[in-house]
Write a protein that holds these residues in place. Structure first.
Motif, PDB file in Angstrom:
ATOM      1  N   THR A  32       1.137  -0.808   0.282  1.00 32.32           N
ATOM      2  CA  THR A  32       0.166  -0.046   0.187  1.00 32.32           C
ATOM      3  C   THR A  32       0.834   1.278   0.007  1.00 32.32           C
ATOM      4  N   LEU A  33       2.182   1.441   1.169  1.00 31.56           N
ATOM      5  CA  LEU A  33       2.601   2.468   1.020  1.00 31.56           C
ATOM      6  C   LEU A  33       3.748   3.097  -0.600  1.00 31.56           C
ATOM      7  N   ALA A  34       3.862   1.447  -1.260  1.00 32.20           N
ATOM      8  CA  ALA A  34       4.980   1.242  -2.364  1.00 32.20           C
ATOM      9  C   ALA A  34       3.751   1.988  -3.200  1.00 32.20           C
ATOM     10  N   THR A  35       2.705   1.482  -3.403  1.00 33.38           N
ATOM     11  CA  THR A  35       1.474   2.172  -4.152  1.00 33.38           C
ATOM     12  C   THR A  35       0.998   4.141  -4.092  1.00 33.38           C
ATOM     13  N   SER A  36       1.071   4.279  -3.166  1.00 37.82           N
ATOM     14  CA  SER A  36       0.960   5.545  -2.671  1.00 37.82           C
ATOM     15  C   SER A  36       1.617   6.808  -2.928  1.00 37.82           C
ATOM     16  N   GLU A  37       0.624   7.885  -3.019  1.00 33.90           N
ATOM     17  CA  GLU A  37       1.675   9.005  -3.965  1.00 33.90           C
ATOM     18  C   GLU A  37       1.788   9.981  -2.396  1.00 33.90           C
ATOM     19  N   VAL A  38       3.343  10.215  -2.125  1.00 30.51           N
ATOM     20  CA  VAL A  38       3.633  11.157  -1.177  1.00 30.51           C
ATOM     21  C   VAL A  38       4.234  12.425  -1.544  1.00 30.51           C
ATOM     22  N   LEU A  39       3.357  13.501  -0.867  1.00 27.21           N
ATOM     23  CA  LEU A  39       3.922  15.184  -0.933  1.00 27.21           C
ATOM     24  C   LEU A  39       5.922  14.820  -0.958  1.00 27.21           C
ATOM     25  N   ILE A  40       6.222  15.875  -1.992  1.00 25.59           N
ATOM     26  CA  ILE A  40       7.639  15.698  -1.707  1.00 25.59           C
ATOM     27  C   ILE A  40       7.777  17.581  -1.823  1.00 25.59           C
ATOM     28  N   THR A  51      10.367  21.271 -14.904  1.00 24.34           N
ATOM     29  CA  THR A  51       9.152  20.087 -14.644  1.00 24.34           C
ATOM     30  C   THR A  51      10.220  18.296 -13.143  1.00 24.34           C
ATOM     31  N   THR A  52      11.191  18.512 -12.893  1.00 25.58           N
ATOM     32  CA  THR A  52      12.397  17.305 -12.161  1.00 25.58           C
ATOM     33  C   THR A  52      11.812  17.562 -10.711  1.00 25.58           C
ATOM     34  N   VAL A  53      11.953  16.637  -9.935  1.00 25.79           N
ATOM     35  CA  VAL A  53      11.326  16.622  -9.117  1.00 25.79           C
ATOM     36  C   VAL A  53      13.197  16.581  -7.893  1.00 25.79           C
ATOM     37  N   ALA A  54      12.989  18.241  -7.401  1.00 27.66           N
ATOM     38  CA  ALA A  54      14.351  17.546  -6.731  1.00 27.66           C
ATOM     39  C   ALA A  54      14.372  17.873  -5.445  1.00 27.66           C
ATOM     40  N   LEU A  55      14.638  16.511  -4.843  1.00 25.32           N
ATOM     41  CA  LEU A  55      14.539  15.762  -2.870  1.00 25.32           C
ATOM     42  C   LEU A  55      15.348  17.146  -2.297  1.00 25.32           C
ATOM     43  N   PRO A  56      14.729  17.653  -1.517  1.00 27.48           N
ATOM     44  CA  PRO A  56      14.577  18.297  -0.476  1.00 27.48           C
ATOM     45  C   PRO A  56      15.036  17.384   0.811  1.00 27.48           C
ATOM     46  N   VAL A  57      16.571  17.907   0.816  1.00 25.99           N
ATOM     47  CA  VAL A  57      17.810  17.437   1.562  1.00 25.99           C
ATOM     48  C   VAL A  57      18.015  17.992   3.414  1.00 25.99           C
ATOM     49  N   LEU A  58      17.301  17.224   3.944  1.00 29.95           N
ATOM     50  CA  LEU A  58      17.732  18.163   6.062  1.00 29.95           C
ATOM     51  C   LEU A  58      18.704  17.191   6.296  1.00 29.95           C
ATOM     52  N   GLU A  59      19.296  17.689   7.934  1.00 31.14           N
ATOM     53  CA  GLU A  59      20.066  16.731   8.235  1.00 31.14           C
ATOM     54  C   GLU A  59      19.557  16.637   9.362  1.00 31.14           C
ATOM     55  N   GLN A  60      19.657  15.606  10.258  1.00 41.07           N
ATOM     56  CA  GLN A  60      19.339  15.031  11.612  1.00 41.07           C
ATOM     57  C   GLN A  60      20.014  15.185  11.741  1.00 41.07           C
ATOM     58  N   ARG A  85       4.057  24.635  -0.596  1.00 38.83           N
ATOM     59  CA  ARG A  85       3.925  23.823  -2.210  1.00 38.83           C
ATOM     60  C   ARG A  85       4.420  22.160  -2.111  1.00 38.83           C
ATOM     61  N   TYR A  86       4.547  21.412  -2.954  1.00 36.73           N
ATOM     62  CA  TYR A  86       4.774  19.782  -2.599  1.00 36.73           C
ATOM     63  C   TYR A  86       4.220  19.317  -4.074  1.00 36.73           C
ATOM     64  N   ARG A  87       5.132  18.294  -4.480  1.00 32.03           N
ATOM     65  CA  ARG A  87       4.982  17.481  -6.169  1.00 32.03           C
ATOM     66  C   ARG A  87       4.100  16.311  -5.205  1.00 32.03           C
ATOM     67  N   LEU A  88       3.445  15.912  -5.921  1.00 31.98           N
ATOM     68  CA  LEU A  88       2.824  14.047  -5.769  1.00 31.98           C
ATOM     69  C   LEU A  88       3.428  13.045  -6.639  1.00 31.98           C
ATOM     70  N   VAL A  89       4.564  12.012  -6.109  1.00 26.41           N
ATOM     71  CA  VAL A  89       4.990  11.348  -6.595  1.00 26.41           C
ATOM     72  C   VAL A  89       4.471  10.591  -5.955  1.00 26.41           C
ATOM     73  N   PRO A  90       4.663   8.886  -6.838  1.00 27.46           N
ATOM     74  CA  PRO A  90       4.244   7.760  -6.701  1.00 27.46           C
ATOM     75  C   PRO A  90       5.821   6.948  -5.290  1.00 27.46           C
ATOM     76  N   ALA A  93       7.271   4.721  -7.557  1.00 26.63           N
ATOM     77  CA  ALA A  93       8.553   5.845  -8.537  1.00 26.63           C
ATOM     78  C   ALA A  93       9.707   6.020  -8.247  1.00 26.63           C
ATOM     79  N   LEU A  94       9.421   6.923  -6.348  1.00 26.69           N
ATOM     80  CA  LEU A  94      10.602   7.595  -6.016  1.00 26.69           C
ATOM     81  C   LEU A  94      11.447   6.642  -5.747  1.00 26.69           C
ATOM     82  N   ALA A  95      10.824   5.509  -5.217  1.00 28.55           N
ATOM     83  CA  ALA A  95      12.033   4.401  -4.366  1.00 28.55           C
ATOM     84  C   ALA A  95      13.185   3.456  -5.408  1.00 28.55           C
TER      85      ALA A  95
END
Length: 131
Positions: A32-40, A51-60, A85-90, A93-95
């Motif tokens: 279910t998780l793998a087929t869900s869309e997430v907000l980036i 149109t490209t999806v840039a991954l936001p990288v934070l530091e833990q 703002r965000y992009r919806l991405v499966p 597909a991201l993984a």
């Protein structure tokens, strides 16, 4: 997309995250998780025509890099209230295109059902054949 008013209805992805807190090997929840869309999150200064999806990288806290994604606008607003703002991405597909290295993925980090996966975990648990 702009963030509209909050909706507190649990999404299938959130229910899957809840199930994974009980059983980390729940294959139905992982599917279910793998087929869900997430907000980036998209920075407000990013160009709309990009149109490209840039991954936001934070530091833990330990200095390790992590990409935050969210199952709903409400979850995103809890951790990143300044992002509108965000992009919806499966997620699957991201993984499937997840970069090599030590980049982790954090899903709904500030929620009651957070999930953080290592780079290897992202590829092995979520990058599954779609369909």
């Amino acid at each position: 997309m702009d963030t509209p008013a909050n909706d507190h209805t649990a999404t299938p992805a959130q229910r899957a995250l809840d199930a994974l807190t009980q059983n980390t090997e729940d294959t139905t929840a992982l599917d279910t998780l793998a087929t869900s869309e997430v907000l980036i999150p998209v920075p407000d200064d990013a160009a709309d025509e990009d149109t490209t999806v840039a991954l936001p990288v934070l530091e833990q806290q330990d200095g390790a890099p992590v990409v935050p994604v969210f199952t709903s606008e409400t979850e995103m607003a809890e951790l990143l209230p300044f992002v509108s703002r965000y992009r919806l991405v499966p997620l699957g597909a991201l993984a499937a295109q997840w970069p090599d290295g030590d980049l982790s993925l954090s899903i709904d980090a500030s929620s009651t059902h957070p999930l953080t996966l290592t780079s290897e975990g992202v590829r092995t648990l979520l990058a599954r054949p779609q369909g």
